[in-house]
Design a protein around this motif. Structure first.
Motif, PDB file in Angstrom:
ATOM      1  N   LYS A  91     -13.706  27.345 -14.129  1.00 47.10           N
ATOM      2  CA  LYS A  91     -13.700  28.050 -15.419  1.00 47.10           C
ATOM      3  C   LYS A  91     -13.273  27.123 -16.556  1.00 47.10           C
ATOM      4  O   LYS A  91     -12.476  27.493 -17.434  1.00 47.10           O
ATOM      5  N   GLY A  92     -13.820  25.910 -16.545  1.00 46.12           N
ATOM      6  CA  GLY A  92     -13.568  24.956 -17.615  1.00 46.12           C
ATOM      7  C   GLY A  92     -12.227  24.272 -17.566  1.00 46.12           C
ATOM      8  O   GLY A  92     -11.850  23.569 -18.501  1.00 46.12           O
ATOM      9  N   LYS A  93     -11.512  24.418 -16.460  1.00 44.10           N
ATOM     10  CA  LYS A  93     -10.181  23.824 -16.341  1.00 44.10           C
ATOM     11  C   LYS A  93     -10.093  23.005 -15.067  1.00 44.10           C
ATOM     12  O   LYS A  93     -10.596  23.402 -14.017  1.00 44.10           O
ATOM     13  N   ALA A  94      -9.453  21.859 -15.166  1.00 41.17           N
ATOM     14  CA  ALA A  94      -9.243  21.007 -14.002  1.00 41.17           C
ATOM     15  C   ALA A  94      -8.021  21.505 -13.247  1.00 41.17           C
ATOM     16  O   ALA A  94      -6.908  21.496 -13.774  1.00 41.17           O
ATOM     17  N   GLU A  95      -8.225  21.953 -12.007  1.00 37.46           N
ATOM     18  CA  GLU A  95      -7.146  22.459 -11.172  1.00 37.46           C
ATOM     19  C   GLU A  95      -6.913  21.519  -9.992  1.00 37.46           C
ATOM     20  O   GLU A  95      -7.834  20.849  -9.528  1.00 37.46           O
ATOM     21  N   VAL A  96      -5.689  21.489  -9.513  1.00 37.03           N
ATOM     22  CA  VAL A  96      -5.399  20.852  -8.227  1.00 37.03           C
ATOM     23  C   VAL A  96      -5.498  21.941  -7.169  1.00 37.03           C
ATOM     24  O   VAL A  96      -4.822  22.974  -7.255  1.00 37.03           O
ATOM     25  N   VAL A  97      -6.358  21.725  -6.160  1.00 40.68           N
ATOM     26  CA  VAL A  97      -6.595  22.776  -5.165  1.00 40.68           C
ATOM     27  C   VAL A  97      -6.124  22.390  -3.764  1.00 40.68           C
ATOM     28  O   VAL A  97      -5.993  23.254  -2.901  1.00 40.68           O
ATOM     29  N   LEU A  98      -5.869  21.112  -3.529  1.00 42.77           N
ATOM     30  CA  LEU A  98      -5.394  20.644  -2.228  1.00 42.77           C
ATOM     31  C   LEU A  98      -4.466  19.442  -2.456  1.00 42.77           C
ATOM     32  O   LEU A  98      -4.698  18.674  -3.400  1.00 42.77           O
TER      33      LEU A  98
ATOM     34  N   ALA B  22       0.845  -1.200   0.000  1.00 42.19           N
ATOM     35  CA  ALA B  22       0.000   0.000   0.000  1.00 42.19           C
ATOM     36  C   ALA B  22       0.881   1.251   0.000  1.00 42.19           C
ATOM     37  O   ALA B  22       1.910   1.290   0.676  1.00 42.19           O
ATOM     38  N   PRO B  23       0.489   2.287  -0.738  1.00 43.36           N
ATOM     39  CA  PRO B  23       1.289   3.511  -0.796  1.00 43.36           C
ATOM     40  C   PRO B  23       1.175   4.315   0.488  1.00 43.36           C
ATOM     41  O   PRO B  23       0.219   4.178   1.254  1.00 43.36           O
ATOM     42  N   THR B  24       2.151   5.196   0.713  1.00 45.93           N
ATOM     43  CA  THR B  24       2.249   5.911   1.983  1.00 45.93           C
ATOM     44  C   THR B  24       2.163   7.423   1.825  1.00 45.93           C
ATOM     45  O   THR B  24       2.563   8.165   2.717  1.00 45.93           O
ATOM     46  N   GLY B  25       1.635   7.915   0.698  1.00 47.14           N
ATOM     47  CA  GLY B  25       1.618   9.345   0.440  1.00 47.14           C
ATOM     48  C   GLY B  25       0.279  10.018   0.695  1.00 47.14           C
ATOM     49  O   GLY B  25      -0.635   9.437   1.289  1.00 47.14           O
ATOM     50  N   GLU B  26       0.154  11.244   0.206  1.00 42.73           N
ATOM     51  CA  GLU B  26      -1.054  12.060   0.372  1.00 42.73           C
ATOM     52  C   GLU B  26      -1.685  12.309  -0.987  1.00 42.73           C
ATOM     53  O   GLU B  26      -1.005  12.712  -1.931  1.00 42.73           O
ATOM     54  N   PHE B  27      -2.996  12.069  -1.090  1.00 41.85           N
ATOM     55  CA  PHE B  27      -3.693  12.212  -2.356  1.00 41.85           C
ATOM     56  C   PHE B  27      -3.976  13.681  -2.666  1.00 41.85           C
ATOM     57  O   PHE B  27      -4.030  14.532  -1.776  1.00 41.85           O
ATOM     58  N   LEU B  28      -4.186  13.973  -3.940  1.00 39.22           N
ATOM     59  CA  LEU B  28      -4.534  15.318  -4.391  1.00 39.22           C
ATOM     60  C   LEU B  28      -6.047  15.472  -4.477  1.00 39.22           C
ATOM     61  O   LEU B  28      -6.773  14.507  -4.683  1.00 39.22           O
ATOM     62  N   ILE B  29      -6.517  16.701  -4.343  1.00 38.38           N
ATOM     63  CA  ILE B  29      -7.924  17.035  -4.552  1.00 38.38           C
ATOM     64  C   ILE B  29      -8.012  18.035  -5.692  1.00 38.38           C
ATOM     65  O   ILE B  29      -7.327  19.058  -5.695  1.00 38.38           O
ATOM     66  N   GLY B  30      -8.838  17.703  -6.677  1.00 36.25           N
ATOM     67  CA  GLY B  30      -9.017  18.576  -7.827  1.00 36.25           C
ATOM     68  C   GLY B  30     -10.342  19.303  -7.781  1.00 36.25           C
ATOM     69  O   GLY B  30     -11.260  18.938  -7.039  1.00 36.25           O
ATOM     70  N   GLN B  31     -10.455  20.345  -8.588  1.00 34.94           N
ATOM     71  CA  GLN B  31     -11.707  21.087  -8.726  1.00 34.94           C
ATOM     72  C   GLN B  31     -11.756  21.703 -10.117  1.00 34.94           C
ATOM     73  O   GLN B  31     -10.762  22.230 -10.611  1.00 34.94           O
TER      74      GLN B  31
END
Length: 399
Positions: free
Chosen positions: A375-382, A363-372
């Motif tokens: 304005k029509g673009k997929a951003e990483v916000v967290l 199992a991996p040991t990292g932190e996942f990203l949260i996207g949002q």
């Protein structure tokens, strides 16, 4: 159905063989097998994963191959069926005699497929199968090439919600969830955090994988009027629920889905760009990330498939192949694949998703990203350290 790609192949289930046509100066081609859901319920992400493997193959072969041998992919279609995938991996190992295997899409399919690899003592790096159930079986050859397992993938989002100013923080939540070993623990992890912070659960349901009509689920949620909907979904069901909410004329103040919005162009086309505004989701990958090899991956993906934005599942598959290749190159042989597994447990691998590392279970040991979508673009916000934009509160369809 199987699809052979690139040079003719070698053989030998757990190791290399002299069989097959030449793969260049390093000898016969190195054959790598996988079975993917190219048809059936998981065909959208399965097809994206195939693209990711193909991009990796093209890049690695242009650089001289793996262990100095050109790479040949042997890909079968499991039709999103658990029984078929067991037959496929058995055939890849026993009949096609591939040198290495790579994983499939979804925990549902990876659970039985990884059992075949474990029985045959072959390294099994999966691109998409984060159910905690994958890693409680004592397997030694299994590794997940994302940053976190499903139960932890939404925790960054949940923490952010609980820390919002009181006026913006939701008071009630609904949790419609696909009956799936990835989606369910993902949503459950979020629910526990939100409930502990005083956000009441007013609706919760689990639906079957073949559900096509979401009108009754939406009607039930609408009657409870939750402030936030946390939806455990893959792709088609994620689109289906979104469309049903829009059709009903009711939309919650906040909307989070486990994976559907990460499908880039496919998601935008499916729900309409104006309806994406503010939707949040778990995501492992950003095309804009300054990670080793990402620029090359994006450029080659555009060259091969015509899109500027590779879907997340293509990136995850590419990363899985990177992880496998890193172990192979470090050990210098594929004869004893327990050595490949031992190396991965002891080392970090830099991928287009960022650095990945694993515990004893794979199992991996990292932190996942949260996207949002903004304005029509997929951003990483967290989290903030990986963000390409600030998180915005609320879903605003039609904006």
């Amino acid at each position: 159905m199987s699809i052979g790609l690139a040079a003719c192949g070698g053989s030998g289930g757990g190791g290399s063989s002299d069989g097959g046509s030449s793969g260049g100066s390093g000898g016969p081609a190195l054959s790598i097998g996988a079975s993917l859901p190219l048809t059936g319920d998981f065909s959208e992400p399965g097809s994206a994963a195939k693209q990711g493997y193909e991009v990796w193959q093209a890049i690695v072969n242009a650089k001289g191959g793996l262990l100095g041998r050109q790479v040949k992919l042997v890909i079968k279609d499991d039709a999103s069926n658990q029984n078929t995938i067991v037959s496929d991996y058995n055939a890849l190992i026993a009949q096609d005699k591939v040198d290495l295997v790579l994983g499939t899409f979804s925990s549902l399919l990876n659970l039985p497929a990884s059992a075949v690899a474990e029985k045959n003592r072959m390294l099994y790096v999966e691109p998409a199968g984060g159910s905690p159930k994958m890693f409680n079986r004592g397997y030694k050859y299994l590794f997940f090439a994302q940053q976190a397992t499903a139960d932890k993938q939404g925790l960054t989002f949940a923490k952010w919600v609980t820390e919002l100013p009181e006026a913006q923080r939701p008071k009630t939540a609904a949790y419609p969830t696909l009956d799936d070993p990835f989606a369910a623990p993902n949503v459950e992890g979020i629910r526990k955090v939100l409930e502990a912070a005083g956000i009441s659960t007013v609706y919760q349901t689990t639906y079957a994988i073949d559900t096509k009509n979401f009108d009754s689920i939406v009607a039930a949620m609408k009657a409870k009027s939750p402030n936030v909907v946390v939806h455990g979904a893959t792709f088609e069901d994620g689109v289906g629920l979104t469309r049903a909410m829009l059709k009903s004329g009711w939309t919650p103040g906040m909307f989070y889905e486990t994976s559907a919005p990460s499908f880039a162009d496919q998601y935008v086309k499916a729900v309409g760009e104006p309806n994406t505004e503010g939707v949040m989701y778990a995501v492992s990958y950003s095309p804009e990330a300054d990670t080793p090899g990402n620029a090359d991956f994006v450029a080659k993906y555009k060259e091969m498939f015509g899109s500027d934005v590779p879907p997340e599942d293509a990136a995850d598959a590419f990363a899985a192949a990177e992880v496998m290749a890193a172990a192979v190159e470090a050990v210098g042989s594929i004869e004893d694949q327990s050595k490949l597994a031992d190396w991965l447990r002891a080392n970090k691998v830099d991928t287009i998703l960022g650095p990945l590392s694993w515990d004893e279970t794979g199992a991996p040991t990292g932190e996942f990203l949260i996207g949002q979508w903004q304005k029509g673009k997929a951003e990483v916000v967290l989290p903030a350290g990986a963000a390409t934009a600030e998180p915005a509160v609320g879903w605003h369809p039609g904006s």
